[in-house]
Design a protein around this motif. Structure first.
Motif, PDB file in Angstrom:
ATOM      1  N   GLU A   1       0.865  -1.173   0.000  1.00 25.34           N
ATOM      2  CA  GLU A   1       0.000   0.000   0.000  1.00 25.34           C
ATOM      3  C   GLU A   1       0.901   1.223   0.000  1.00 25.34           C
ATOM      4  N   ILE A   2       0.864   1.971  -1.098  1.00 25.48           N
ATOM      5  CA  ILE A   2       1.728   3.138  -1.247  1.00 25.48           C
ATOM      6  C   ILE A   2       0.857   4.344  -1.537  1.00 25.48           C
ATOM      7  N   ILE A   3       0.990   5.358  -0.679  1.00 23.08           N
ATOM      8  CA  ILE A   3       0.254   6.602  -0.857  1.00 23.08           C
ATOM      9  C   ILE A   3       1.275   7.731  -0.921  1.00 23.08           C
ATOM     10  N   VAL A   4       1.211   8.504  -2.008  1.00 22.40           N
ATOM     11  CA  VAL A   4       2.121   9.626  -2.198  1.00 22.40           C
ATOM     12  C   VAL A   4       1.323  10.911  -1.984  1.00 22.40           C
ATOM     13  N   TYR A   5       1.785  11.712  -1.034  1.00 24.45           N
ATOM     14  CA  TYR A   5       1.147  13.000  -0.746  1.00 24.45           C
ATOM     15  C   TYR A   5       1.923  14.085  -1.483  1.00 24.45           C
ATOM     16  N   THR A   6       1.216  14.851  -2.346  1.00 24.06           N
ATOM     17  CA  THR A   6       1.859  15.769  -3.276  1.00 24.06           C
ATOM     18  C   THR A   6       1.135  17.115  -3.321  1.00 24.06           C
ATOM     19  N   THR A   7       1.769  18.079  -4.024  1.00 27.93           N
ATOM     20  CA  THR A   7       1.100  19.327  -4.404  1.00 27.93           C
ATOM     21  C   THR A   7       1.261  19.518  -5.904  1.00 27.93           C
ATOM     22  N   ASN A   8       0.576  20.537  -6.429  1.00 27.74           N
ATOM     23  CA  ASN A   8       0.609  20.802  -7.872  1.00 27.74           C
ATOM     24  C   ASN A   8       1.977  21.276  -8.348  1.00 27.74           C
TER      25      ASN A   8
ATOM     26  N   PRO B   1       8.323  19.814  -7.914  1.00 20.74           N
ATOM     27  CA  PRO B   1       9.053  19.002  -8.906  1.00 20.74           C
ATOM     28  C   PRO B   1       9.464  17.637  -8.370  1.00 20.74           C
ATOM     29  N   TYR B   2       9.766  17.538  -7.074  1.00 21.12           N
ATOM     30  CA  TYR B   2      10.151  16.237  -6.506  1.00 21.12           C
ATOM     31  C   TYR B   2       8.968  15.271  -6.473  1.00 21.12           C
ATOM     32  N   CYS B   3       7.767  15.818  -6.343  1.00 21.30           N
ATOM     33  CA  CYS B   3       6.567  14.968  -6.400  1.00 21.30           C
ATOM     34  C   CYS B   3       6.460  14.305  -7.771  1.00 21.30           C
ATOM     35  N   VAL B   4       6.677  15.099  -8.810  1.00 20.55           N
ATOM     36  CA  VAL B   4       6.622  14.571 -10.180  1.00 20.55           C
ATOM     37  C   VAL B   4       7.705  13.514 -10.370  1.00 20.55           C
ATOM     38  N   MET B   5       8.919  13.810  -9.881  1.00 21.13           N
ATOM     39  CA  MET B   5      10.020  12.848 -10.010  1.00 21.13           C
ATOM     40  C   MET B   5       9.679  11.539  -9.300  1.00 21.13           C
TER      41      MET B   5
ATOM     42  N   ASN C   1      -3.433  14.722  -3.417  1.00 22.87           N
ATOM     43  CA  ASN C   1      -2.990  16.106  -3.585  1.00 22.87           C
ATOM     44  C   ASN C   1      -3.429  16.907  -2.358  1.00 22.87           C
ATOM     45  N   VAL C   2      -2.455  17.224  -1.494  1.00 22.71           N
ATOM     46  CA  VAL C   2      -2.781  17.910  -0.243  1.00 22.71           C
ATOM     47  C   VAL C   2      -3.128  19.384  -0.470  1.00 22.71           C
ATOM     48  N   GLN C   3      -2.794  19.893  -1.649  1.00 21.34           N
ATOM     49  CA  GLN C   3      -3.180  21.260  -1.991  1.00 21.34           C
ATOM     50  C   GLN C   3      -4.700  21.345  -2.135  1.00 21.34           C
ATOM     51  N   GLN C   4      -5.305  20.275  -2.627  1.00 22.57           N
ATOM     52  CA  GLN C   4      -6.755  20.244  -2.830  1.00 22.57           C
ATOM     53  C   GLN C   4      -7.480  19.604  -1.649  1.00 22.57           C
ATOM     54  N   ASP C   5      -6.733  19.024  -0.714  1.00 22.74           N
ATOM     55  CA  ASP C   5      -7.340  18.290   0.407  1.00 22.74           C
ATOM     56  C   ASP C   5      -6.642  18.682   1.716  1.00 22.74           C
ATOM     57  N   PRO C   6      -7.087  19.799   2.335  1.00 23.23           N
ATOM     58  CA  PRO C   6      -6.436  20.273   3.567  1.00 23.23           C
ATOM     59  C   PRO C   6      -6.473  19.246   4.697  1.00 23.23           C
TER      60      PRO C   6
ATOM     61  N   VAL D   1       6.474  18.282   1.012  1.00 23.95           N
ATOM     62  CA  VAL D   1       6.093  17.183   0.123  1.00 23.95           C
ATOM     63  C   VAL D   1       7.257  16.926  -0.826  1.00 23.95           C
ATOM     64  N   PRO D   2       7.347  15.758  -1.443  1.00 22.35           N
ATOM     65  CA  PRO D   2       6.433  14.637  -1.243  1.00 22.35           C
ATOM     66  C   PRO D   2       6.703  13.903   0.068  1.00 22.35           C
ATOM     67  N   GLN D   3       5.631  13.319   0.576  1.00 24.58           N
ATOM     68  CA  GLN D   3       5.767  12.354   1.659  1.00 24.58           C
ATOM     69  C   GLN D   3       5.041  11.102   1.183  1.00 24.58           C
ATOM     70  N   THR D   4       5.640   9.975   1.451  1.00 25.30           N
ATOM     71  CA  THR D   4       5.116   8.714   0.943  1.00 25.30           C
ATOM     72  C   THR D   4       4.935   7.754   2.093  1.00 25.30           C
ATOM     73  N   LYS D   5       3.750   7.150   2.154  1.00 20.97           N
ATOM     74  CA  LYS D   5       3.475   6.129   3.150  1.00 20.97           C
ATOM     75  C   LYS D   5       3.538   4.778   2.454  1.00 20.97           C
TER      76      LYS D   5
END
Length: 76
Positions: A3-10, A13-17, A33-38, A53-57
């Protein structure tokens, strides 16, 4: 099954990578996307104490930032 969850913003650049890396490894993940989900951002901060970000679980382990080696070490 991982189970992999990546928390990102728009605008991260590291989120995209990180997402490109996971896709290149054929690893399925959920993108939050934590920018859209406070509430998701609040959850991450409560779990890790980190705003960045990114933070990955990965299977209940947290990986901060773009750290492919650590992610791969946690993937079953």
């Amino acid at each position: 099954m991982n189970e992999i969850i990546v928390y990102t913003t728009n605008s991260c650049p590291y989120c995209v990578m990180l997402k490109n890396f996971l896709e290149a490894q054929n690893i399925d993940y959920k993108d939050v996307n934590v920018q859209q989900d406070p509430l998701a951002m609040q959850y991450v901060v409560n779990q890790t104490g980190q705003m960045g970000v990114p933070q990955t679980k990965v299977n209940d382990e947290w990986v901060l930032g773009f750290d492919p080696e650590k992610i791969m070490s946690l993937v079953n």
